[in-house]
Motif scaffolding. Structure first.
Motif, PDB file in Angstrom:
ATOM      1  N   MET A  70      -1.209 -11.048   1.111  1.00 53.07           N
ATOM      2  CA  MET A  70      -0.828 -10.069   0.100  1.00 53.07           C
ATOM      3  C   MET A  70      -1.511  -8.737   0.397  1.00 53.07           C
ATOM      4  O   MET A  70      -2.704  -8.692   0.723  1.00 53.07           O
ATOM      5  CB  MET A  70      -1.211 -10.572  -1.297  1.00 53.07           C
ATOM      6  N   ASN A  71      -0.752  -7.658   0.287  1.00 52.45           N
ATOM      7  CA  ASN A  71      -1.240  -6.347   0.699  1.00 52.45           C
ATOM      8  C   ASN A  71      -0.781  -5.307  -0.328  1.00 52.45           C
ATOM      9  O   ASN A  71       0.412  -5.144  -0.572  1.00 52.45           O
ATOM     10  CB  ASN A  71      -0.681  -6.010   2.088  1.00 52.45           C
ATOM     11  N   LYS A  72      -1.732  -4.618  -0.945  1.00 54.05           N
ATOM     12  CA  LYS A  72      -1.420  -3.608  -1.963  1.00 54.05           C
ATOM     13  C   LYS A  72      -1.694  -2.187  -1.477  1.00 54.05           C
ATOM     14  O   LYS A  72      -1.796  -1.264  -2.289  1.00 54.05           O
ATOM     15  CB  LYS A  72      -2.224  -3.887  -3.227  1.00 54.05           C
ATOM     16  N   MET A  73      -1.810  -2.011  -0.164  1.00 49.94           N
ATOM     17  CA  MET A  73      -2.214  -0.719   0.377  1.00 49.94           C
ATOM     18  C   MET A  73      -1.048   0.160   0.807  1.00 49.94           C
ATOM     19  O   MET A  73      -1.238   1.321   1.169  1.00 49.94           O
ATOM     20  CB  MET A  73      -3.161  -0.930   1.561  1.00 49.94           C
ATOM     21  N   GLY A  74       0.161  -0.367   0.842  1.00 45.58           N
ATOM     22  CA  GLY A  74       1.324   0.440   1.197  1.00 45.58           C
ATOM     23  C   GLY A  74       1.581   0.580   2.678  1.00 45.58           C
ATOM     24  O   GLY A  74       2.641   1.049   3.092  1.00 45.58           O
ATOM     25  N   VAL A  75       0.606   0.192   3.518  1.00 44.09           N
ATOM     26  CA  VAL A  75       0.779   0.195   4.973  1.00 44.09           C
ATOM     27  C   VAL A  75       0.282  -1.147   5.513  1.00 44.09           C
ATOM     28  O   VAL A  75      -0.476  -1.862   4.846  1.00 44.09           O
ATOM     29  CB  VAL A  75      -0.001   1.352   5.646  1.00 44.09           C
TER      30      VAL A  75
END
Length: 331
Positions: free
Chosen positions: A196-201
């Motif tokens: 899961m990645n919430k950084m946009g990149v």
């Protein structure tokens, strides 16, 4: 008599490379992970390449009962467990301000309690036979945390505390069960595509990066030699020792470089995979997308077999590096 190993997280990443290494060495292997189709493919591949038995057991290591059931099935179908390796992990790339309590709980249950559950199931059986080996897989980030990985770092710190406490209990009880820990550097695995990645990149491992076969060899070495702990790769050594000597300096360095070092310039696609709560299907293997940047060897054997000379060299290099950082960040 053929020996038996259980590897959690055995369908991809470091776990996938680890089951390959043990199979190559002649062990029957039980693979535990959540995605049943990928597990079955890996088991079939192993049996086609090596004269061993491979048992695929779909298991969420966050569920203690499921892990216990997998251990019982392994012994029922393959025989007594000689080695148990705890590799499974889950994380989220995000600052604490963007995380939820549920995400912290889930990541901790998989990465930390998953190792506790595996260790407990293995130890209850090894205690009766008074033999066996348990390998807990840690990280340099279990000594020196980095931004954007608070869930993973916290879990790896907890694993180290749990392992040290249990080791003393095993010694107290005079058990001939070996408990060891292998601390990893950045590794080229699929986690940077499916976590899961919430950084946009898109995320990336912090260089230098190692291929998963490197920690797999170190895990096998730790399982077959009486070592308390194995640090894989010089970056792991540097991170651990630097934090012991100058933690405040490292705090400032990571505040400046810790974000950029873990993020690419490639936008994260809409609906990108996230395996925190559910497994991501697909034919993922041991490697991620960083083969061109990854090292195929490390100093793990040298650091273990030639400790005195290594520590002297490491200390000299570390002091010089910290001096340069101190000048740059005016500490």
């Amino acid at each position: 008599m053929t020996k038996v190993v259980v590897v959690t997280g055995g369908s991809a990443g470091v776990g996938r490379a680890t089951v390959e290494e043990f199979a190559r060495q002649g062990y029957d292997v039980a693979l535990l992970a959540r995605e049943p189709d990928r597990l079955a493919r890996v088991a079939a591949e192993l049996e086609s390449r090596y004269p061993i038995r491979a048992l695929a057991i779909a298991t969420d290591v966050a569920d203690a009962d499921a892990v216990e059931s997998a251990a019982a099935r392994t012994e029922g179908e393959l025989g007594p467990i000689d080695v148990w390796v705890n590799v499974a992990m889950a994380t989220v790339f995000a600052p604490v301000s963007k995380l939820t309590a549920q995400e912290f709980e889930r990541g901790t249950r998989v990465t930390y309690l998953g190792q506790v559950h595996g260790t407990m199931s293995a130890l209850s059986r090894m205690r009766l036979r008074n033999r066996g080996t348990i390998v807990n897989v840690g990280s340099a980030l279990g000594y020196r945390s980095v931004p954007l990985q608070s869930i993973y770092c916290g879990a790896k710190f907890a694993i180290r505390g749990f392992t040290d406490a249990l080791r003393s209990e095993i010694i107290h009880d005079n058990l001939k069960v070996h408990l060891t820990m292998v601390d990893l550097p950045a590794v080229n695995t699929p986690q940077f595509d499916w976590a899961m990645n919430k950084m946009g990149v898109k995320a990336k491992p912090v260089a230098p990066i190692f291929e998963p076969e490197v920690p797999a060899r170190a895990i096998f070495f730790a399982a077959t030699h009486k070592r308390r702990e194995v640090w894989v790769g010089f970056p792991t050594v540097k991170a651990i020792l630097a934090n012991r000597i100058a933690p405040g300096l490292i705090d400032k360095y990571l505040a400046s470089a810790g974000y950029e070092g873990q993020l690419t310039d490639v936008p994260l696609e809409k609906g990108a995979p996230a395996n925190l709560y559910e497994p991501v299907p697909g034919n993922y293997g041991a490697h991620g997308r960083f083969d061109r940047e990854s090292k195929v060897g490390s100093l793990e054997m040298f650091t273990d077999r030639h400790r005195s000379a290594f520590w002297l060299l490491a200390a000299v290099g570390l002091v010089g590096g910290l001096h340069l950082l101190a000048k740059k960040y005016k500490v």
